[in-house]
Design an enzyme around this catalytic site. Structure first.
Site, mmCIF file in Angstrom:
data_model
loop_
_atom_site.group_PDB
_atom_site.id
_atom_site.type_symbol
_atom_site.label_atom_id
_atom_site.label_comp_id
_atom_site.label_asym_id
_atom_site.label_seq_id
_atom_site.Cartn_x
_atom_site.Cartn_y
_atom_site.Cartn_z
ATOM 1 C CB CYS A 2 9.171 -1.932 -10.391
ATOM 2 S SG CYS A 2 9.327 -0.426 -11.325
ATOM 3 N NE ARG A 27 4.847 -4.899 -6.404
ATOM 4 C CZ ARG A 27 5.328 -4.757 -5.188
ATOM 5 N NH1 ARG A 27 4.977 -5.596 -4.254
ATOM 6 N NH2 ARG A 27 6.162 -3.797 -4.889
ATOM 7 C CD1 TRP A 74 3.159 1.973 -12.347
ATOM 8 C CD2 TRP A 74 4.597 3.319 -11.291
ATOM 9 N NE1 TRP A 74 2.477 3.097 -11.926
ATOM 10 C CE2 TRP A 74 3.333 3.935 -11.272
ATOM 11 C CE3 TRP A 74 5.661 3.989 -10.680
ATOM 12 C CZ2 TRP A 74 3.097 5.170 -10.684
ATOM 13 C CZ3 TRP A 74 5.428 5.220 -10.098
ATOM 14 C CH2 TRP A 74 4.150 5.802 -10.109
ATOM 15 C CG ASN A 100 11.293 -3.416 -8.001
ATOM 16 O OD1 ASN A 100 11.271 -3.533 -9.213
ATOM 17 N ND2 ASN A 100 10.564 -4.150 -7.185
ATOM 18 N N GLY A 101 13.083 0.707 -7.687
ATOM 19 C CA GLY A 101 13.651 1.849 -6.963
ATOM 20 C C GLY A 101 14.151 2.896 -7.933
ATOM 21 C CD GLU A 490 -10.251 5.298 1.817
ATOM 22 O OE1 GLU A 490 -9.302 6.081 1.623
ATOM 23 O OE2 GLU A 490 -10.273 4.137 1.356
ATOM 24 C CE LYS A 494 -10.016 3.170 -2.112
ATOM 25 N NZ LYS A 494 -9.233 3.325 -0.919
ATOM 26 C CD GLU A 497 -7.224 4.867 -4.833
ATOM 27 O OE1 GLU A 497 -6.049 4.604 -4.630
ATOM 28 O OE2 GLU A 497 -8.154 4.416 -4.122
ATOM 29 C CG HIS A 513 -16.002 28.384 5.199
ATOM 30 N ND1 HIS A 513 -16.233 29.632 5.724
ATOM 31 C CD2 HIS A 513 -16.385 27.501 6.149
ATOM 32 C CE1 HIS A 513 -16.725 29.512 6.949
ATOM 33 N NE2 HIS A 513 -16.822 28.226 7.227
ATOM 34 C CE LYS A 612 -2.698 -3.119 -2.104
ATOM 35 N NZ LYS A 612 -3.833 -2.303 -1.664
#
Ligand code: F6R
Length: 617
Positions: A2, A27, A74, A100-101, A490, A494, A497, A513, A612
């Site tokens: 948000c 964001r 969001w 927000n929150g 990483e 990427k 995402e 394994h 974000k």
């Protein structure tokens, strides 16, 4: 996640709020809305989807008001819908709040408010705030006082901005656990949850701390700490330029930021190693890491480091672990920040907790660092956003100076973090057993890295072709060993995402394994296999995959002809020190993910469901 924008001043609020919402788009969000005090009435418009949807709805409304609040939502509590979008208003539509929150005790508050006759219009946790303000505003003289009376009733995290018909020239804002700041203009103020959204208006900003509430009018601002009284707040200058927060001719922020990595790494090391290399001074200059004698002394004595971070910043932490243990000889653990607080980590005063965070606002990382501090650890930060909560709450730290990272998928922050971790390794190592010759060798090689990244970026056309060839696959294994094991994770993150392909990052030695069972001709493996101390071991893994009919794409060191015979495709990176290879090997993986995402038709700057800066736990 948000985003909040607010405006109070002498201009029409609507265009400024809309511009701010557009700058917050990166964001991640699913709906947007605004409320303006127009002719002494709260006028609110909300829409599901992108900010353009709100723009369409609002186009014909001639709102002249000079005070307003706006929000990108969001969804957390309640699906994306107009009713759940912010701003939320009280029973009589006279007060509007953006938030927000998460308010954790909202169900209990909602029950009580409903019993007292309040009518709820949404499923959100936020709406309780505005009904509580409605009640308190009746009992006191202004909105500022009313908000101060409401905040102690809220359990959870918030950044809020409130306007009210009865208080026409005022925005009241409050912060606890969610970032909030306001820019200071000429008889005007612009509130935001994100500094990057307001730098076109002003670079002078005031950051609120947790527990602070501010009343902002065109004539000035007043800040109070709940239960403590008034606090003096000075504005600080943000160094970011407007241009650095724009795409500058690139198709996406992500691509721009991938290409900005040589500068970002240069900024991370600028002025920090030259003296060390030339004059043999004891350590690189990291002023923020040892701001006082007390912290310098504590750093010299620490026996253990716990790195706490999330996502991409977690993976840079893993690279840091390998470096610090190998070259500074200090035991390091890297912990996913969201796990840290909910178990019983063993911490004492000889432990340093190091938070790595691009945004400096990630709730999990922030809570982990608070937990560490509470237990007596020295708290350190590697943070990009100057003045962010983690930067302010840690005892000492190093700023990345990478400039704003707007792309949701983190790229330049990652290589910048690894560069800073190299400097920290040098600094801690030199305080201990590392020889000057070794330190100088690492520092000199680090200085070459921006040039080597530039060289790697020149492979983009080749990587784009490979992306076309491999873009059809929905499942991948990413494999690496030692310093490149975190890079495998990483790189896989990427790809997940932004192309929504399934990719698993694995330690190359672990592949046999379990994961090897999945391999067939439709399940490619990407090997990060530079010519380093574990090369031979990783080659065996390549052979094992090939023997089972799997496709192999390799990231290898220039000049390695052997790998070209084994792998289906190879992307070469320049040679460097083993510990610094992650700074080069990650670049083709970022470009590969980007071009696969684009070739699959996705907007890589706005990956679905992602935000974000994750400011809720
Ligand atoms: C991945 C990504 C996230 C962040 C994570 C931590 O591309 O961007 O995984 O790395 O949310 O964010 P910061 O570094 O802001 O604490």
């Amino acid at each position: 996640m948000c985003g909040i924008i607010g405006y109070v001043g002498k201009q029409k609020a609507k265009p400024i709020l809309m511009e701010g919402l557009k700058r917050l788009e990166y964001r991640g969000y699913d709906s947007a809305g605004l409320a303006v005090l127009d002719k002494a009435k709260v006028k609110s418009v909300r829409a599901v989807g992108m900010v353009v949807e709100l723009e369409k709805k609002i186009a014909k409304l001639d709102l002249k008001g000079q005070v307003g609040v706006a929000h990108t939502r969001w969804a957390t509590h309640g699906k994306p819908s107009v009713a759940n979008s912010h701003p939320h208003t009280d029973c009589k539509n006279k007060i509007a709040v953006v938030h927000n929150g998460i308010i954790e005790n909202y169900l209990e508050l909602k029950k009580r408010l409903s019993r007292r006759g309040h009518k709820f219009k949404s499923e959100t946790d936020t709406e309780v705030i505005v009904h509580l303000i409605e009640e308190e505003r009746r009992k006191v003289n202004d909105l500022f006082e009313a908000v101060q009376r409401v905040l102690p009733k809220l359990v959870g995290a918030y950044g809020i901005a409130v306007i009210s018909e009865a208080d026409p020239d005022m925005i009241v804002i409050a912060k606890k656990g969610s970032p909030l700041l306001f820019g200071v203009g000429d008889d005007e103020y612009i509130v935001s949850s994100d500094a990057a959204a307001i730098i076109s208006y002003t670079k002078q900003v005031v950051y609120l701390n947790d527990g602070e509430v501010a009343k902002i009018t065109p004539k000035g601002y007043q800040v109070v700490e709940i239960g403590q009284g008034e606090v003096e707040k000075e504005s600080v200058k943000i160094s970011w330029t407007q241009e650095s927060a724009q795409k500058s001719g690139f198709k996406h922020y992500m691509l721009k930021e991938i290409h900005e990595q040589p500068q970002a790494i240069e900024s991370a090391i600028r002025g920090r190693v030259d003296k060390f290399i030339k004059e043999g001074s004891q350590t690189p200059i990291l002023g923020g890491l040892a701001p006082t004698k007390e912290i310098r002394d504590r750093l010299a004595k620490i026996k253990r480091i716990i790195i706490v971070s999330c996502g991409t910043s977690y993976y840079s932490g893993l690279v840091g672990e390998y470096m610090i243990e190998e070259y500074a000889g200090i035991p390091v653990e890297v912990e996913t920040a969201s796990e840290f607080r909910y178990r019983r980590p063993v911490i004492d005063e000889n432990t340093a907790i190091l938070a790595i965070s691009q945004s400096g606002e990630t709730a999990d990382t922030l809570e982990a660092i608070r937990e560490g501090k509470l237990k007596g650890a020295l708290s350190l930060g590697v943070v990009n956003v100057v003045g962010s909560t983690i930067a302010r709450e840690t005892d000492a730290g190093v700023y990345n100076h990478a400039g704003p990272e707007i792309g949701v998928a983190s790229t330049k922050a990652f290589t910048s973090q690894i560069s800073i971790l190299t400097l920290i390794t040098l600094s801690l190592g030199r305080q201990r057993q590392m020889s000057f010759v070794m330190g100088k060798r690492i520092a000199e090689e680090l200085k070459r890295i921006p040039g080597l990244v530039k060289k790697t970026l020149k492979k983009e056309a080749e990587i784009k072709k490979i992306a076309k060839k491999y873009g059809k696959y929905d499942n991948w294994l990413y494999l690496g060993r030692k310093y490149n094991f975190p890079i495998a994770m990483e790189g896989a993150l990427k790809l997940k995402e932004i192309s929504y392909a399934h990719a698993e990052g694995y330690a190359a030695g672990e592949m046999k394994h379990g994961p090897i069972a999945m391999i067939d001709s439709n399940f490619p493996s990407l090997f990060i296999i530079p010519s380093d101390s574990v090369y031979e071991k990783v080659v065996s893994g390549v052979e094992e995959i090939k023997a089972r009919g799997g496709k192999v794409l390799a990231i290898a060191t220039e000049g390695n002809k052997e790998i070209a015979k084994l792998a289906d495709d190879v992307i070469y990176i320049p040679k460097t020190l083993e510990m610094l290879t992650p700074l080069l090997s990650v670049v083709p993986l970022q470009l590969l993910a980007y071009h696969i995402g684009v070739s699959r038709g996705y907007d890589v700057d706005k990956p679905r469901n992602l935000a974000k800066s994750v400011t809720v736990e």
